[in-house]
Design an enzyme around this catalytic site. Structure first.
Site, PDB file in Angstrom:
ATOM      1  N   ALA A 154      -3.085  43.822  42.917  1.00  0.00           N
ATOM      2  CA  ALA A 154      -1.630  43.627  42.892  1.00  0.00           C
ATOM      3  C   ALA A 154      -1.039  44.479  41.766  1.00  0.00           C
ATOM      4  O   ALA A 154      -0.330  43.997  40.888  1.00  0.00           O
ATOM      5  CB  ALA A 154      -1.278  42.157  42.726  1.00  0.00           C
ATOM      6  N   HIS A 208      -0.354  48.138  34.876  1.00  0.00           N
ATOM      7  CA  HIS A 208      -1.689  48.655  35.182  1.00  0.00           C
ATOM      8  C   HIS A 208      -1.702  50.189  35.108  1.00  0.00           C
ATOM      9  O   HIS A 208      -2.660  50.789  34.619  1.00  0.00           O
ATOM     10  CB  HIS A 208      -2.113  48.223  36.585  1.00  0.00           C
ATOM     11  N   MET A 248      -7.311  42.694  38.673  1.00  0.00           N
ATOM     12  CA  MET A 248      -7.475  41.820  39.829  1.00  0.00           C
ATOM     13  C   MET A 248      -6.552  42.276  40.959  1.00  0.00           C
ATOM     14  O   MET A 248      -6.221  41.502  41.852  1.00  0.00           O
ATOM     15  CB  MET A 248      -7.196  40.362  39.445  1.00  0.00           C
ATOM     16  N   MET A 256       5.651  42.747  32.710  1.00  0.00           N
ATOM     17  CA  MET A 256       5.118  43.043  34.034  1.00  0.00           C
ATOM     18  C   MET A 256       3.847  42.247  34.274  1.00  0.00           C
ATOM     19  O   MET A 256       2.965  42.168  33.412  1.00  0.00           O
ATOM     20  CB  MET A 256       4.845  44.543  34.169  1.00  0.00           C
TER      21      MET A 256
END
Length: 297
Positions: A44, A49, A42, A196
């Site tokens: 940000a 990631h 999503m 995170m």
């Protein structure tokens, strides 16, 4: 179809915004018999990631990333409104990482009409995230199933931090016979242990200092369990000792058996477990978990 280039990248990052452009792109790839990895996000983006992306680049020939803030998985409208959106910087990051393609659809592209169907994940809807975020898993399953149909990956990559969500997606893949492997990547943490998360961006300086207490609490619980203490005794001790003095009241803090996510009080050898927590730091809802393997106890 739009191209985005970044000066330090060896190649342009291809940005696709429509389903038809993705399908056109896939038609050019299929004759090459290259494996496709998908990292659904999503936006940000953070190092967690990027670890998913790096795993995809190791295990597949082509890495696709999707960026879409999915409105139907938010049970709290304010949470949806405040969710960080950083598309420009996200695209720069993806270009640096050498991602092959990013899919950035609009809400109207993903949902041209109101969604009528619903997923029901049974008992999973009654525990942990299912209990405190009604409708969340249905929204997640719908968007992920759509992304699977649109992008046709061979492997899709998810983080362990969203452990119950991953279990729901795996169940959907199994029940609907998707020819897709789900790869779960361990949670990436800051130096102080904080998992995170894009939501961490919403923490104030004081909130950010406070937030690692969630992981410290999980670690304390794990140590006590491995020493043979019963879960309910541990839970009744750590909440008043570690969380309540900081004015943190967890939505849940549970020891569960992986797979069923059934709450238990003791560890049994040869079974995997997780301790899961959700709590608000300031007004930001954070989740975390820690896995316990009992092969050697």
């Amino acid at each position: 179809m739009h191209l985005f280039s970044y000066s330090t990248s060896k190649r342009a990052l291809e940005i696709l915004k429509t389903i038809s452009s993705v399908k056109q792109h896939l038609r050019t790839l299929k004759p090459q018999n290259k494996s496709i990895g998908l990292v659904p996000t999503m936006g940000a983006l953070h190092q967690g990631h990027l670890e998913l992306i790096r795993q995809s680049k190791k295990l597949t020939d082509i890495t696709f990333v999707s960026i879409f803030v999915n409105p139907i998985q938010f049970n709290n409208p304010e949470d949806l409104q405040k969710y960080p959106r950083t598309l420009a910087s996200d695209l720069e990051i993806l270009a640096k990482e050498g991602v092959d393609m990013v899919f950035t659809p609009s809400e109207s592209e993903m949902y041209p009409e109101a969604v009528m169907m619903e997923f029901d994940f049974g008992s999973m809807e009654q525990v942990l995230e299912g209990r405190f975020r009604p409708g969340h898993f249905n929204g997640v399953a719908i968007v992920v199933s759509k992304l699977f149909h649109i992008l046709e990956p061979d492997i899709s990559f998810f983080g362990q931090k969203d452990i119950q969500q991953v279990a729901v997606i795996q169940r959907m893949v199994n029940d609907l016979s998707y020819p897709i492997k789900i790869e779960v990547v361990p949670t990436m943490r800051e130096a102080d242990g904080l998992a995170m998360s894009s939501r961490n961006q919403r923490l104030s300086k004081d909130g950010r200092i406070l937030a690692p207490i969630l992981y410290k609490t999980l670690s304390k619980c794990k140590d006590e369990l491995l020493r043979g203490e019963e879960w309910f005794n541990i839970k009744n001790k750590v909440i008043p000792e570690m969380l309540e003095p900081l004015k943190i009241k967890p939505e849940y803090l549970e020891l569960v058996e992986l797979g069923s996510f059934t709450s238990v009080n003791n560890l049994t050898p040869e079974k995997p477990y997780a301790i899961c927590i959700a709590a608000h730091i300031e007004e930001v809802r954070l989740i975390d978990n820690i896995i316990i393997r009992t092969d050697h106890i």
